[in-house]
Design a protein around this motif. Sequence first.
Motif, mmCIF file in Angstrom:
data_model
loop_
_atom_site.group_PDB
_atom_site.id
_atom_site.type_symbol
_atom_site.label_atom_id
_atom_site.label_comp_id
_atom_site.label_asym_id
_atom_site.label_seq_id
_atom_site.Cartn_x
_atom_site.Cartn_y
_atom_site.Cartn_z
ATOM 1 N N LEU A 174 0.801 -1.215 0.000
ATOM 2 C CA LEU A 174 0.000 0.000 0.000
ATOM 3 C C LEU A 174 0.838 1.271 0.000
ATOM 4 N N GLY A 175 2.138 1.153 0.210
ATOM 5 C CA GLY A 175 3.001 2.311 0.095
ATOM 6 C C GLY A 175 3.159 3.094 1.379
ATOM 7 N N GLU A 176 3.674 4.296 1.252
ATOM 8 C CA GLU A 176 4.011 5.123 2.400
ATOM 9 C C GLU A 176 2.909 6.096 2.776
ATOM 10 N N THR A 177 2.115 6.532 1.822
ATOM 11 C CA THR A 177 1.108 7.556 2.090
ATOM 12 C C THR A 177 -0.243 7.126 1.536
ATOM 13 N N ALA A 178 -1.291 7.778 2.051
ATOM 14 C CA ALA A 178 -2.655 7.548 1.576
ATOM 15 C C ALA A 178 -3.043 6.077 1.605
ATOM 16 N N VAL A 179 -2.537 5.342 2.601
ATOM 17 C CA VAL A 179 -2.819 3.904 2.633
ATOM 18 C C VAL A 179 -4.296 3.617 2.867
ATOM 19 N N MET A 180 -5.000 4.497 3.549
ATOM 20 C CA MET A 180 -6.413 4.259 3.832
ATOM 21 C C MET A 180 -7.278 4.415 2.588
ATOM 22 N N GLU A 181 -6.798 5.195 1.611
ATOM 23 C CA GLU A 181 -7.586 5.452 0.405
ATOM 24 C C GLU A 181 -7.110 4.660 -0.804
ATOM 25 N N THR A 182 -6.004 3.942 -0.680
ATOM 26 C CA THR A 182 -5.475 3.167 -1.804
ATOM 27 C C THR A 182 -6.361 1.954 -2.074
ATOM 28 N N PRO A 183 -6.816 1.744 -3.306
ATOM 29 C CA PRO A 183 -7.646 0.565 -3.611
ATOM 30 C C PRO A 183 -6.921 -0.727 -3.245
ATOM 31 N N LEU A 184 -7.634 -1.623 -2.603
ATOM 32 C CA LEU A 184 -7.089 -2.908 -2.172
ATOM 33 C C LEU A 184 -7.117 -3.914 -3.316
ATOM 34 N N PRO A 185 -6.255 -4.931 -3.274
ATOM 35 C CA PRO A 185 -6.344 -6.009 -4.265
ATOM 36 C C PRO A 185 -7.729 -6.651 -4.231
ATOM 37 N N GLU A 186 -8.156 -7.174 -5.342
ATOM 38 C CA GLU A 186 -9.512 -7.711 -5.442
ATOM 39 C C GLU A 186 -9.783 -8.818 -4.439
#
Length: 228
Positions: free
Chosen positions: A42-54
């Motif tokens: 999910l990376g370093e930033t905006a993890v709450m808004e990053t689309p999750l794997p299906e």
Amino acid sequence: MTEQTCECCEPLERQSAVSESESDRESATTAVEDGPSVDRWLGETAVMETPLPEDVQTAMERFFGDVSITTLAEWVTELRDRIGGGSIEIDDLCHADEETGHWGELDGTRYDFQCFYDAVALAELSSKSVEVRTESPDGTVIEARATGDGDVTATPTTAVVSFGVATDGSAAMNGGPTLEDAYTSICPVVTAFPTRSAYEQWAAQTPVATVGLPISAATGVATGLVDE
């Protein structure tokens, strides 16, 4: 503060009540082994808004039974709604009745938990710093300091944490899900690792779809559950 023991959060390898069907296992395992086709970081930033794997979205949707989940932010919002809409309390955390490899120290008092994330939530609930100690599946010790205002620093600095939901959908069918159902499904797969590569190796061998994120970015779920 009264501690309540959470007996629902068994390690993933011992948990049979929330195991997926054989076809779901094969699907999740294949998705992990496909490598670049499924981005589990999910990376370093905006993890709450990053689309999750299906496959992670599918597991979260199966847990609730009747809702679409795309991001961690949507997961937290839905979970709060299902368990009453308010913040959880310290007594609601998944306490252990004996010493474990996952604990937090607050004001000189040690709180043992069934998984790493509760110690971070303890800091957010108390708005105080908590010294956190946890262990990865291979026994590597990871220490962290959660400040209580959204920040977590870890040793080693490369440490990451996994997040996922191990569910067979029974909670949704039985009138749930409840907070206890959430612990049963989440705790076994919320695990800290010394490096991203260590997480990825574990994820490739684990029959539950997960994502990985830096510990420094891991307070979003805890903050979402405890903020008023």
